[in-house]
Design an enzyme around this catalytic site. Structure first.
Site, mmCIF file in Angstrom:
data_model
loop_
_atom_site.group_PDB
_atom_site.id
_atom_site.type_symbol
_atom_site.label_atom_id
_atom_site.label_comp_id
_atom_site.label_asym_id
_atom_site.label_seq_id
_atom_site.Cartn_x
_atom_site.Cartn_y
_atom_site.Cartn_z
ATOM 1 N N CYS A 19 0.864 -1.166 0.000
ATOM 2 C CA CYS A 19 0.000 0.000 0.000
ATOM 3 C C CYS A 19 0.907 1.224 0.000
ATOM 4 C CB CYS A 19 -0.861 0.009 1.240
ATOM 5 S SG CYS A 19 -1.775 -1.517 1.506
ATOM 6 N N LYS A 72 7.602 -13.304 -16.306
ATOM 7 C CA LYS A 72 7.245 -12.022 -16.926
ATOM 8 C C LYS A 72 5.965 -12.175 -17.732
ATOM 9 C CE LYS A 72 9.060 -9.803 -15.120
ATOM 10 N NZ LYS A 72 10.091 -9.890 -14.121
ATOM 11 N N GLU A 78 12.485 -16.760 -15.417
ATOM 12 C CA GLU A 78 12.175 -15.333 -15.414
ATOM 13 C C GLU A 78 11.297 -14.958 -16.611
ATOM 14 O OE1 GLU A 78 12.145 -13.044 -13.426
ATOM 15 O OE2 GLU A 78 12.284 -11.162 -14.500
ATOM 16 N N GLU A 137 2.759 -12.850 -15.402
ATOM 17 C CA GLU A 137 2.306 -11.825 -14.460
ATOM 18 C C GLU A 137 1.687 -10.605 -15.140
ATOM 19 O OE1 GLU A 137 5.257 -9.872 -11.996
ATOM 20 O OE2 GLU A 137 6.764 -10.084 -13.540
ATOM 21 N N HIS A 156 10.664 -35.271 -18.311
ATOM 22 C CA HIS A 156 10.182 -35.980 -17.125
ATOM 23 C C HIS A 156 8.744 -35.608 -16.783
ATOM 24 C CE1 HIS A 156 14.175 -37.576 -16.533
ATOM 25 N NE2 HIS A 156 14.627 -36.359 -16.817
ATOM 26 N N LYS A 190 3.657 -3.527 -6.561
ATOM 27 C CA LYS A 190 5.108 -3.469 -6.410
ATOM 28 C C LYS A 190 5.422 -3.571 -4.928
ATOM 29 C CE LYS A 190 8.941 -2.524 -8.788
ATOM 30 N NZ LYS A 190 9.335 -3.543 -9.772
ATOM 31 N N ARG A 216 2.199 0.902 -6.107
ATOM 32 C CA ARG A 216 2.399 0.061 -4.927
ATOM 33 C C ARG A 216 1.126 -0.664 -4.507
ATOM 34 N NH1 ARG A 216 7.193 1.415 -1.875
ATOM 35 N NH2 ARG A 216 6.289 0.081 -0.314
ATOM 36 N N TRP A 236 -3.732 -2.042 -1.225
ATOM 37 C CA TRP A 236 -3.742 -3.390 -1.808
ATOM 38 C C TRP A 236 -4.291 -4.277 -0.711
ATOM 39 C CZ3 TRP A 236 -1.644 -8.234 -0.929
ATOM 40 C CH2 TRP A 236 -1.619 -9.104 -2.019
ATOM 41 N N ASN A 275 0.007 0.960 6.551
ATOM 42 C CA ASN A 275 0.570 -0.135 5.749
ATOM 43 C C ASN A 275 1.030 -1.212 6.717
ATOM 44 O OD1 ASN A 275 0.279 1.469 3.536
ATOM 45 N ND2 ASN A 275 2.463 1.808 3.189
ATOM 46 N N GLY A 276 0.861 -2.471 6.333
ATOM 47 C CA GLY A 276 1.313 -3.562 7.202
ATOM 48 C C GLY A 276 0.129 -4.375 7.685
#
Ligand code: F6R
Length: 607
Positions: free
Chosen positions: A2, A484, A480, A487, A503, A602, A27, A73, A99-100
């Site tokens: 947040c 990308k 990676e 997401e 496998h 983020k 964020r 968020w 936040n938290g």
């Protein structure tokens, strides 16, 4: 996840708070709100949705010169109007943004229920607002202090009260807060991005500290009211670095910044004539690093992929055992940290909750801890024993790009620095560093061919399942590339070490399925060519990332994306870039919000 902004000064607070919220929207972006305060009371406006929804409700001019604001968020409680911050106490005089996570909020809520407190939201934050209200007897700072003594969990908070209209009380534990120091004004924020338009002078609050901020000054104390003297520091980022600068998306801007971000990352740190690396942050720890018996690299997400490249680099150049651990797993296992174990935490933001907790675990067990971090002043940067900054500039797009290449470059320099004091000869080190010094220019040449990656996205954008295969140093790049794509474009993608395909995952390959194979020249080349054959035999469509001048690959691949030749350990710095571009263009073609993908934010500051 947040974002918090606060303003106290002589200007109308609203426009400053809204500008700050827009800069922090990366964020967290499921709801937002503002509380403005003056002698007549606290006026709260909040709304589910993006900042633009809130802005549409705030069209009247407001003259209050103190206020707090938040972009959320959701963790506790769905993203609704009532769950958006700020939250107020029962009297409506006190408002808070947070936040938290308040871990004991259920117990506190039961306690408050018994006192007859009526709640209007499902959030842990409202519990804190009510607790502060209950503790309030005319002194906001004291009320916040008393309430925080009953709280377990993490917080960065800003609180205002109608009785003390020119005051913001802030406190932090495990969630960042920075105070921008202007002329007769202060801007409080969870991230420097909200401050830079006003000042580059800041005070970083440390965990367990509180600040009482009026336009006349800033008083900092511990939670137990012991005064703390803070230095005013200079933020190294500039305003233009956090703006779009003509781009439509931060992600593309940041992908295209890699030639310069890598130049800045390497600048002054490699000495080609001597084959030496200079990393100021590690100078005092060289003895411990050279004698280290084992390294553990820990991180999350993209940073974990960079750490995995680091593992390969460290093993090859330093020749000691190395393990790469998901920070979220490391902290909940019973990790073995012997004498001589060095734990390196890798993080762009320096605030990722799981990574911070892994760092704490390592510290408690007595390990020497190093940070490989981008954000100066962040929690991980402050709490590690030593470290190296990426210096790649702010990363605003939620999908990490230039931070990944910066992290790999820093880990390559650390590996070379320590390796040189052990087994690595001067000539091998010089050869390695010469290749590293060429990378920024080489990334430029990849970006010049960005249209080829766009064509791949256009050709395969309708396919819902992709595979990414790599071997050796390019295995983390396959992971990676897949991350990308999924997401930001919501296409399902899986990254694998190429040989693992046989496998099980090979069963997924159907006619035309896009399979991205990183097939650059090196020790793994022949083997990955065999894997490509296996994919083709099953009808898969091969998108190869290959070395310039390799014509054999054209026989096998449906599409070839080129990267310049470099030493194998440095290939991830180049091979990652076409994959970033494919993901970017696929997301744009699918109409996705590239910089703010759904459900993401983020800097993941909750477990
Ligand atoms: C993916 C991405 C995330 C982050 C992860 C760790 O594009 O950005 O996977 O890499 O959340 O974040 P930091 O590096 O800030 O610790």
């Amino acid at each position: 996840m947040c974002g918090i902004v606060g303003y106290v000064g002589s200007k109308p607070a609203l426009s400053i708070l809204m500008d700050g919220l827009r800069r922090l929207e990366y964020r967290g972006y499921d709801s937002a709100g503002v509380a403005l305060v003056d002698g007549s009371g606290v006026s709260v406006t909040k709304a589910a949705g993006r900042i633009s929804v809130l802005a549409a409700q705030l069209t009247e001019p407001m003259s209050q010169t103190t206020g707090i604001a938040h972009t959320r968020w959701a963790t506790h409680g769905a993203p609704t109007d009532s769950n958006a911050h700020p939250h107020t106490d029962a009297s409506g005089k006190i408002a808070i943004v947070h936040n938290g996570i308040i871990e004991n909020y259920r117990a506190l809520r039961t306690f408050l229920d018994k006192k007859g407190v009526k709640f209007t939201s499902d959030t842990d934050t409202e519990v804190l607002a009510q607790l502060i209200g209950l503790s309030y007897d005319g002194d906001l700072e004291e009320a916040v202090r008393r309430a925080l003594h009953d709280v377990a969990g993490t917080y960065g908070i800003a609180v205002v009260c109608a009785d003390q209209p020119g005051l913001i009380v802030a406190a932090r534990k495990g969630s960042p807060l920075i105070v921008g120091v202007g002329k007769d004004e202060y801007i409080l924020a969870s991230d420097a991005a909200a401050i830079l338009a006003h000042t580059s002078h800041v005070v970083y609050l440390a965990d367990g500290e509180m600040a009482s901020i009026t336009r006349d000054g800033l008083q900092t104390t511990t939670l137990d009211a012991i005064p703390v003297t803070k230095d005013i520091e200079q933020v190294e980022w500039s305003l233009d670095q956090i703006e779009l600068a003509g781009y439509d998306h931060f992600m593309l801007k940041e992908i295209n910044e890699q030639p310069t971000s890598l130049e800045t990352c390497l600048r002054g740190r490699i000495d080609l004539s001597e084959g030496q690396v200079h990393l100021g942050g590690l100078v005092d720890r060289m003895r411990d690093l050279v004698h280290a018996k084992r390294f553990i690299l820990t991180a999350c997400g993209t940073a974990w992929h960079a750490a995995l490249v680091g593992e390969y680099l460290f093993e090859e150049l330093i020749r000691v055992p190395v393990e790469t651990e998901y920070a979220s797993e490391f902290r909940y296992r019973n990790p073995i940290i012997d004498e001589g174990t060095v734990v390196i935490v890798v993080s762009q933001s320096g605030e990722t909750a799981d990574t911070l907790a892994a760092l704490e675990e390592a510290r408690q067990r007595g390990a020497l801890t190093l940070g490989v971090v981008n954000v100066v002043g962040s929690s991980i940067a402050r709490e590690t024993d030593a470290g190296v900054f990426l210096h790649v500039g702010p990363e605003i797009g939620v999908a990490s790009t230039k931070a990944f290449t910066g992290q790999v470059a820093v880990l390559a320099m650390i590996a070379c620095l320590i390796g040189r004091r052990k087994h690595l000869s001067a000539s091998n080190a010089a050869q390695f560093l010469e290749a590293l010094a060429k990378v920024p220019d080489q990334t430029r040449s990849i970006l010049d061919q960005a249209d080829e990656a766009k064509k791949v996205a256009e050709r395969y954008v309708d396919r819902e399942n992709w595979l990414y295969l790599g071997r050796g140093y390019n295995y983390p790049v396959a992971l990676e590339g897949a991350l990308k794509l999924k997401e930001i474009s919501y296409i399902h993608a899986e990254g694998l070490p190429a040989a693992e395909m046989k496998h099980g995952p090979i069963a997924l390959i159907t006619e035309g399925m896009p399979v991205v194979c990183i097939a650059t020249k090196g020790t793994q080349y022949d083997r990955i060519m065999n894997n490509i054959e296996e994919v083709r035999t099953r009808g898969g469509s091969v998108i190869a990332v290959a070395t310039e001048g390799d014509h054999a690959i054209e026989e096998l691949a449906d599409v070839v994306l080129r990267v310049p030749d470099t030493l194998e350990p440095l290939q991830p710095l180049l091979t990652a870039i076409p994959l970033q571009l494919i993901a970017f263009h696929a997301a744009v073609l699918r109409g996705c919000n590239v910089d703010k993908p759904r459900n993401l934010a983020k800097s993941v500051t909750v477990e």
